[in-house]
Design a protein around this motif. Sequence first.
Motif, PDB file in Angstrom:
ATOM      1  N   GLU A   1      29.122   0.316  13.652  1.00  0.00           N
ATOM      2  CA  GLU A   1      28.160   1.481  13.659  1.00  0.00           C
ATOM      3  C   GLU A   1      28.276   2.311  12.640  1.00  0.00           C
ATOM      4  O   GLU A   1      27.352   3.161  12.422  1.00  0.00           O
ATOM      5  CB  GLU A   1      29.229   2.081  14.941  1.00  0.00           C
ATOM      6  CG  GLU A   1      28.433   1.532  16.504  1.00  0.00           C
ATOM      7  CD  GLU A   1      26.704   1.542  16.752  1.00  0.00           C
ATOM      8  OE1 GLU A   1      26.235   2.640  16.069  1.00  0.00           O
ATOM      9  OE2 GLU A   1      26.463   1.040  16.689  1.00  0.00           O
TER      10      GLU A   1
ATOM     11  N   ARG B   1      26.390   0.272  10.085  1.00  0.00           N
ATOM     12  CA  ARG B   1      24.931   0.681  10.046  1.00  0.00           C
ATOM     13  C   ARG B   1      24.372   1.958  10.313  1.00  0.00           C
ATOM     14  O   ARG B   1      23.680   2.099   9.553  1.00  0.00           O
ATOM     15  CB  ARG B   1      24.843   0.146  11.761  1.00  0.00           C
ATOM     16  CG  ARG B   1      23.318   0.596  12.308  1.00  0.00           C
ATOM     17  CD  ARG B   1      23.097   1.046  13.706  1.00  0.00           C
ATOM     18  NE  ARG B   1      23.526   1.382  14.427  1.00  0.00           N
ATOM     19  CZ  ARG B   1      23.823   3.420  14.512  1.00  0.00           C
ATOM     20  NH1 ARG B   1      22.229   3.230  13.198  1.00  0.00           N
ATOM     21  NH2 ARG B   1      24.421   4.010  14.976  1.00  0.00           N
TER      22      ARG B   1
ATOM     23  N   GLU C   1      21.562   2.262   7.279  1.00  0.00           N
ATOM     24  CA  GLU C   1      20.531   2.812   7.664  1.00  0.00           C
ATOM     25  C   GLU C   1      20.055   4.752   6.780  1.00  0.00           C
ATOM     26  O   GLU C   1      18.763   4.433   5.967  1.00  0.00           O
ATOM     27  CB  GLU C   1      20.440   4.011   9.154  1.00  0.00           C
ATOM     28  CG  GLU C   1      20.244   2.450  10.278  1.00  0.00           C
ATOM     29  CD  GLU C   1      20.075   3.489  11.405  1.00  0.00           C
ATOM     30  OE1 GLU C   1      20.808   4.182  11.900  1.00  0.00           O
ATOM     31  OE2 GLU C   1      20.314   1.812  12.155  1.00  0.00           O
TER      32      GLU C   1
END
Length: 155
Positions: free
Chosen positions: A42, A45, A49
């Motif tokens: 996470e 990510r 992003e």
Amino acid sequence: MELADILAKGSVLVCADITSKSQLFEHLADNAAKTCGQDRAEILRALSEREALGSTGLGNGLAIPHGKLGSLKQVIAVFARLIPPLDFDSVDDQPVDIVMMLLAPAGAGADHLKALSRVARLLRTEALVDDLRRADDPARIYELLTAPMATTYAA
């Protein structure tokens, strides 16, 4: 917000032989996951992003990659000094050797902005950045980053 509030002593890294931005993000995510108990995937990510929107390389060898995590309780930071510097797609096309990663809770708009502002202001202090580039001991780097700026570095 003081850096000592968000940067743990164990979250200051001196990294040799990091050869890509993705490898750096993995290293930062590993440390952050241990520090805050969040899922490493996470964290990766969130960083990826944000980086996809545009490089967080500020120029002058500095980068502040950052992201938000829904389950995080407070803003956290991980600092890395890179030896040698790494191509980071920075605005000035220069390699990066000073990295401060920030992670914030998804709903922490003001705290996230305060942390980004504090770190950016701190890293604009030329004397501090010079000292960080000379230091290779994580304890010394932590001390430099968390010292009261008014007494340590003349503006």
